[in-house]
Design a protein around this motif. Structure first.
Motif, short mmCIF file in Angstrom:
data_model
loop_
_atom_site.label_atom_id
_atom_site.label_comp_id
_atom_site.label_asym_id
_atom_site.label_seq_id
_atom_site.Cartn_x
_atom_site.Cartn_y
_atom_site.Cartn_z
N SER A 186 0.85 -1.27 0.06
CA SER A 186 0.09 0.07 -0.03
C SER A 186 0.84 1.28 -0.08
CB SER A 186 -1.09 0.14 1.04
OG SER A 186 -0.15 -0.16 2.45
N ILE A 227 -3.46 2.50 -0.81
CA ILE A 227 -4.01 1.43 -1.35
C ILE A 227 -2.86 0.72 -2.22
CG2 ILE A 227 -6.55 2.09 -1.63
CD1 ILE A 227 -5.50 2.75 -4.61
N HIS A 283 -7.15 -5.48 1.61
CA HIS A 283 -7.02 -3.99 2.18
C HIS A 283 -7.93 -3.75 3.56
CE1 HIS A 283 -5.77 -3.33 -2.19
NE2 HIS A 283 -5.08 -2.29 -1.84
N ALA A 302 -4.45 2.82 5.46
CA ALA A 302 -4.57 1.28 5.69
C ALA A 302 -4.39 0.71 7.23
CB ALA A 302 -3.11 0.85 5.16
#
Length: 546
Positions: free
Chosen positions: A355, A395, A482, A506
């Motif tokens: 991420s 992400i 995620h 995250a």
């Protein structure tokens, strides 16, 4: 102070309600206490009432007997007077009352006797002992006795020893000169004390009995509930994966039979789970091994097929067509192998999230551009709705783009040549992308099945259409990696909509989504229950394609 008291009361009420709902023992003991209290209370009331009635009846019988004897005696003594103005009449009244009372006229306590002639004002009322008893004779009682009737009442008053309850009996006494009235005042102090003692004894005994029943019910319920609680805790440990947990078996009663049966069930479940886990492990290993082993021959076949495909113009039309079909099927085969390898990584727990802060606006546009040729070939217009400002979230761009590519490819394929809408939204905690088509839609229940591996909404469709059947399953695993949601909605003839929701940072936990799952232009919108934001729509564990 009132607010604090109300707050404490509400906290206590909530605690009691929680205990009532969660504890079988509390419910059984409470019901036993309430039922036994009502039963004992009713029994105590009946015993106290019956005892009071018996004591009162006994007192009434005694006073009636005395009254009958006293009336005859008074009538005999009054027979010597023929005229109410006889000067000796008052003295006769005094002697009669003293004789009927049988005691000292100045002694206070016990039975009080009164003789009066209400129709002769010249004759004074005589009582023994000497107390004023006129206030104890009500007008109703006096009128009834004056009319020639024997009557009685219970009155409360003071006849020399403080206020007390008296049983007042009156009877007319016939004489030669007319009628006089005789009254007996019997104190009910002893009867009241006896009734009170009986009531107290019954209540104390009943209270002790209720407490004993409560303790007994608590003990019996504990004997039954405790093994059930042990079974519940053991079941929770089993569900948490501690398959070696068992219940202790003691005795030969029903509870011991329950524990033994539970242990046999747990052993069978453990055996089946271990067997299934082993089969699943072998299946995953087989899939992974086959996928890796097929890579080498696929590479060789790919090289030969590329060579044949590049020289297809020199072949006959039939052979050239075969070269094109070979190339297309090798592409499909390679895509399937890639998906199988990705699934095997998820199954083995080797998938890693890379991420980084990323603007989703260019990710969405890039995905739409890459599928633009497919959309034009199928005659589908793709409408993109994204904010004008950047939408930044932590992400993995590669995985998110793969999710969007699978969702958009599905929507284009099943859109029935109607427009497809891609919408990007954001709030403080989450970002969301919805892909909406207006095709055949989904039947009730298919919004969960659509993520199963190799699931197809129409099994009769040719297998040449669509992808490997693993796209949505991989997308679901990417979303979960995620910490996000991937949800589906659809209605027959009204199209379908998929929603991807990811946390902005995250590792954060999602609680809502900035975009609705059920589209506002849907006919089923009014009956949908997704107006508020749900949690993860369903516990989906596998994936597929529509």
């Amino acid at each position: 102070m009132w607010r604090a008291a109300l707050h404490r009361a509400s906290v206590l009420a909530i605690g009691l309600h929680r205990a009532w709902r969660r504890s079988l023992q509390v419910r059984v003991v409470t019901i036993t206490l309430v039922a036994s209290s009502l039963l004992v209370g009713g029994f105590a009331y009946m015993v106290a009432t019956q005892s009071s009635n018996i004591l009162l009846d006994k007192a009434e019988t005694d006073v009636r007997r005395r009254l009958q004897s006293g009336r005859d005696s008074a009538a005999e003594q009054m027979s010597i007077h023929a005229h109410p103005r006889d000067p000796q009449l008052q003295a006769t009244f005094q002697r009669t009352v003293l004789s009927l009372a049988g005691g000292d006229p100045d002694e206070v306590g016990g039975m009080v006797v009164a003789l009066t002639a209400s129709q002769y004002p010249n004759i004074d009322t005589e009582t023994s002992p000497r107390v004023d008893a006129r206030h104890m004779i009500s007008g109703e009682l006096a009128r009834s006795v004056a009319a020639g009737n024997q009557a009685h009442q219970i009155r409360t008053g003071d006849l020399g020893e403080g206020r007390a309850k008296y049983l007042v009996y009156g009877s007319p006494v016939p004489t030669k000169f007319g009628q006089v009235e005789l009254y007996y005042f019997a104190p009910l102090t002893i009867q009241d004390q006896a009734a009170s003692q009986i009531r107290t004894t019954v209540l104390v005994t009943g209270f002790a009995l209720v407490i004993l029943l409560g303790l007994l019910s608590a003990l019996v319920t504990r004997m039954v509930v405790r093994p059930v609680r042990v079974a519940a805790r053991t079941a929770q440990r089993l569900s948490a994966g501690l398959l070696d947990q068992r219940m202790a078996v003691s005795g030969e009663d029903d509870l011991a039979l329950l524990a033994a049966s539970f242990n046999r069930m747990a052993t069978n479940l453990q055996r089946q789970i271990v067997r299934l886990e082993e089969m699943s492990r072998l299946q995953r290993r087989f899939t992974s091994d086959v996928s890796h082993e097929l890579r080498t021959p696929l590479t060789t076949v790919r090289m030969a097929a590329d060579l044949i495909f590049s020289e297809r113009e020199e072949f006959t039309p039939a052979v050239a067509r075969s070269a094109e079909l070979l190339q297309a099927e090798l592409d499909r085969f390679e895509s399937l192998l890639t998906d199988l390898l990705e699934i095997s990584r998820f199954d083995a727990g080797f998938a890693v999230l890379d991420s980084e802060p990323t603007d989703l606006v260019p990710v969405v546009r890039r995905t739409v551009d890459r599928l633009d040729s497919v959309a034009r070939r199928l005659g589908v217009d793709v409408e993109v709705h994204v904010p004008e400002t950047p939408v930044i979230a932590e992400i993995d761009p590669r995985r998110v783009e793969r999710i969007l590519r699978n969702l958009l490819g599905n929507a284009i394929e099943h859109g029935e040549h109607r427009p497809v809408e891609v919408t990007l939204g954001m709030d403080d905690a989450a970002v969301a992308v919805t892909v909406r088509d207006h095709g055949v839609g989904l039947k009730p229940g298919e919004e969960k099945l659509v993520f199963n591996r190799f699931w197809r909404s129409d099994p009769s469709r040719a297998r040449q259409t669509g992808g490997s059947g693993l796209g949505l399953s991989i997308s679901l695993e990417d979303a979960r990696l995620h910490g996000g949601w991937l949800e589906a909605w659809g209605a027959p003839g009204d199209g379908a909509q998929f929603r991807l929701t990811l946390p902005v940072r995250a590792g954060d936990r999602l609680t809502s989504s900035p975009l609705r799952l059920v589209p506002s232009d849907s006919a089923a919108r009014a009956g949908a229950a997704v107006d508020g934001e749900p949690g993860p729509a369903a516990p989906l564990t596998t994936g597929g394609s529509r």
